[in-house]
Design a protein around this motif. Structure first.
Motif, PDB file in Angstrom:
ATOM      1  N   VAL A 374      47.008  21.074  55.149  1.00  0.00           N
ATOM      2  CA  VAL A 374      45.973  21.467  54.175  1.00  0.00           C
ATOM      3  C   VAL A 374      45.804  22.973  54.214  1.00  0.00           C
ATOM      4  CG1 VAL A 374      43.560  21.156  53.509  1.00  0.00           C
ATOM      5  CG2 VAL A 374      44.847  19.243  54.492  1.00  0.00           C
ATOM      6  N   PRO A 375      45.845  23.630  53.095  1.00  0.00           N
ATOM      7  CA  PRO A 375      45.715  25.093  53.114  1.00  0.00           C
ATOM      8  C   PRO A 375      44.332  25.518  53.615  1.00  0.00           C
ATOM      9  CG  PRO A 375      45.624  24.268  50.874  1.00  0.00           C
ATOM     10  CD  PRO A 375      46.036  23.114  51.720  1.00  0.00           C
ATOM     11  N   ARG A 376      44.264  26.657  54.324  1.00  0.00           N
ATOM     12  CA  ARG A 376      42.998  27.182  54.832  1.00  0.00           C
ATOM     13  C   ARG A 376      42.123  27.647  53.673  1.00  0.00           C
ATOM     14  NH1 ARG A 376      44.304  31.602  59.221  1.00  0.00           N
ATOM     15  NH2 ARG A 376      42.017  31.537  59.284  1.00  0.00           N
ATOM     16  N   PRO A 377      40.795  27.456  53.815  1.00  0.00           N
ATOM     17  CA  PRO A 377      39.899  27.895  52.730  1.00  0.00           C
ATOM     18  C   PRO A 377      39.866  29.418  52.666  1.00  0.00           C
ATOM     19  CG  PRO A 377      38.621  27.139  54.608  1.00  0.00           C
ATOM     20  CD  PRO A 377      40.045  26.801  54.917  1.00  0.00           C
ATOM     21  N   PRO A 378      39.614  29.979  51.536  1.00  0.00           N
ATOM     22  CA  PRO A 378      39.534  31.441  51.416  1.00  0.00           C
ATOM     23  C   PRO A 378      38.318  31.984  52.166  1.00  0.00           C
ATOM     24  CG  PRO A 378      38.829  30.390  49.382  1.00  0.00           C
ATOM     25  CD  PRO A 378      39.371  29.304  50.251  1.00  0.00           C
ATOM     26  N   ALA A 380      34.785  33.988  53.047  1.00  0.00           N
ATOM     27  CA  ALA A 380      33.570  34.127  52.249  1.00  0.00           C
ATOM     28  C   ALA A 380      33.467  35.547  51.708  1.00  0.00           C
ATOM     29  CB  ALA A 380      32.339  33.791  53.100  1.00  0.00           C
TER      30      ALA A 380
END
Length: 417
Positions: A374-378, A380
């Motif tokens: 799963v790609p890492r979230p961007p 903040a």
């Protein structure tokens, strides 16, 4: 009887010929020649009867000179020969199937598939024509007989439907009808035409004519032409090339037949040209003798030499020199025209044809499953800093303390950019 050669007339006579010797022979056998039988000429040859209701292959070979000779063949076998002086060809028509004197009507029967050659054929060539053999003495084999070429042209190039105008159909305008009514000489004809037209109208209403869609008809003719060519190339057999290879061969020979049609080549010459082209394709699978790598296929220059060798063996020049394995089919201008076609198609794209037909490159498809994380979230946006400030923080370093530079018992540090 077998053909009779009288001057420039090749005649066919049905039934026995009346001569004194013939009458004596037939009298002993109990069969007399009819009283109205045509006289047997001095140069009549042959003894095979052709009036048995069956088809026969008949050939006549005329060799000029003084003395010359005329030989007759029936169904591929020599049926008679006579020696006579053959004059030089004159500007007169060649009459086939006429009476002995060239003026009488021919006997009942049919003659078809007539061919005339500019040179005398050998016994083996005539036997091949009689047996409909497709193998030529030059070593090539016909893909299509001349009749097959005609069938392909008829299917691939059907006549375009022509629109028939009303005047051609025999209809006329009300003004024409009024003018015809004033003419008494045309009244009976008009009445008869009216009755006939009424009957035709009733028949048309009872049985409406089927309207053929031009596109559907063109597709039907194209399918017939495709089947003829596939049968000739052997693309329907189990040993046929792959689908794409078959498509390439089919397109090439379709273009060849279209070129021959527009170039006004005869079906016989077109059939021989197809055989030469097919032999050239087969020669591409041979091993080269000039390349440095052993086992390489024939190069473009070697294939061109092979094509020219086969074309020359089918030229009138080679046949005139009595070269072994030669057959006079093409003139010099025709040979040049055919070479231009081959140069612009096969030899211009030789590497492409070779890569498809001789050394096909197989494409292998491999399917496998790959687990994707799963790609890492961007990050903040509230933690973002300006680009200029972030660059300054990355370049800020602390200088090491040096002895003797202390001030007030403390070491100092400065920003070094």
């Amino acid at each position: 009887e077998a053909p009779s050669a009288v001057g420039r007339v090749i005649a066919f006579a049905a039934g026995p010929r009346a001569t004194a010797a013939n009458d004596a022979e037939q009298g002993e056998e109990g069969e007399a020649a009819p009283a109205d039988a045509p006289p047997r000429g001095e140069h009549d040859i042959g003894a095979t009867h052709l009036d048995d209701g069956a088809w026969h292959h008949v050939a006549v070979v005329v060799r000029g000179g003084a003395p010359g000779s005329v030989r007759a063949f029936v169904d591929g076998q020599v049926d008679g020969e006579v020696t006579m002086d053959i004059p030089e060809p004159a500007e007169e028509a060649l009459i086939l199937g006429a009476g002995v004197d060239g003026e009488d009507a021919p006997p009942e029967g049919s003659v078809e598939n007539v061919e005339a050659f500019a040179f005398p054929l050998s016994d083996a060539q005539i036997a091949g024509l009689a047996s409909q053999s497709r193998e030529l003495p030059t070593g090539v084999e016909l893909l299509l007989a001349p009749g097959g070429v005609r069938s392909f042209w008829a299917a691939a190039f059907p006549p375009e439907p022509q629109e028939v105008e009303g005047a051609v159909q025999g209809t006329c305008t009300p003004v024409d009808r009024a003018a015809d009514a004033d003419d008494p000489s045309k009244a009976p004809a008009d009445a008869a035409a009216g009755e006939t037209n009424g009957e035709n109208a009733d028949a048309a209403q009872a049985e409406p004519e089927e309207i053929v869609d031009p596109e559907v008809e063109a597709a039907r003719f194209a399918a017939i032409a495709r089947d003829l060519l596939d049968d000739a190339l052997g693309l329907k057999s189990s040993a046929a090339p792959s689908g794409f290879q078959s498509e390439v061969l089919r397109e090439f020979f379709t273009d060849l037949l279209a070129f021959a049609k527009h170039a006004n080549l005869t079906p016989r010459k077109t059939a021989v040209f197809m055989a030469i082209a097919k032999a050239t394709f087969a020669a591409m699978h041979a091993r080269s003798t000039t390349t440095t790598c052993v086992g390489e296929p024939l190069s473009v220059s070697e294939s061109l030499v092979e094509y020219k060798r086969r074309l020359v063996s089918h030229s009138f020049a080679a046949a005139a020199e009595n070269a072994p394995g030669s057959l006079g089919i093409f003139s010099l201008p025709e040979a040049q025209q055919l070479t231009e076609f081959m140069s612009g198609t096969l030899f211009q794209h030789f590497i492409l044809y070779q890569s498809i037909l001789v050394c096909p490159h197989e494409m292998v498809k491999t399917r496998m499953e790959v687990a994707l994380s799963v790609p890492r979230p961007p990050p903040a946006l509230r933690r973002a800093v300006p680009r200029a400030k972030a660059a300054g923080v990355m370049c800020k370093v602390v200088a090491p303390s040096r002895p003797g530079l202390a001030s007030g018992g403390r070491s100092t540090a400065g920003d070094v950019a």
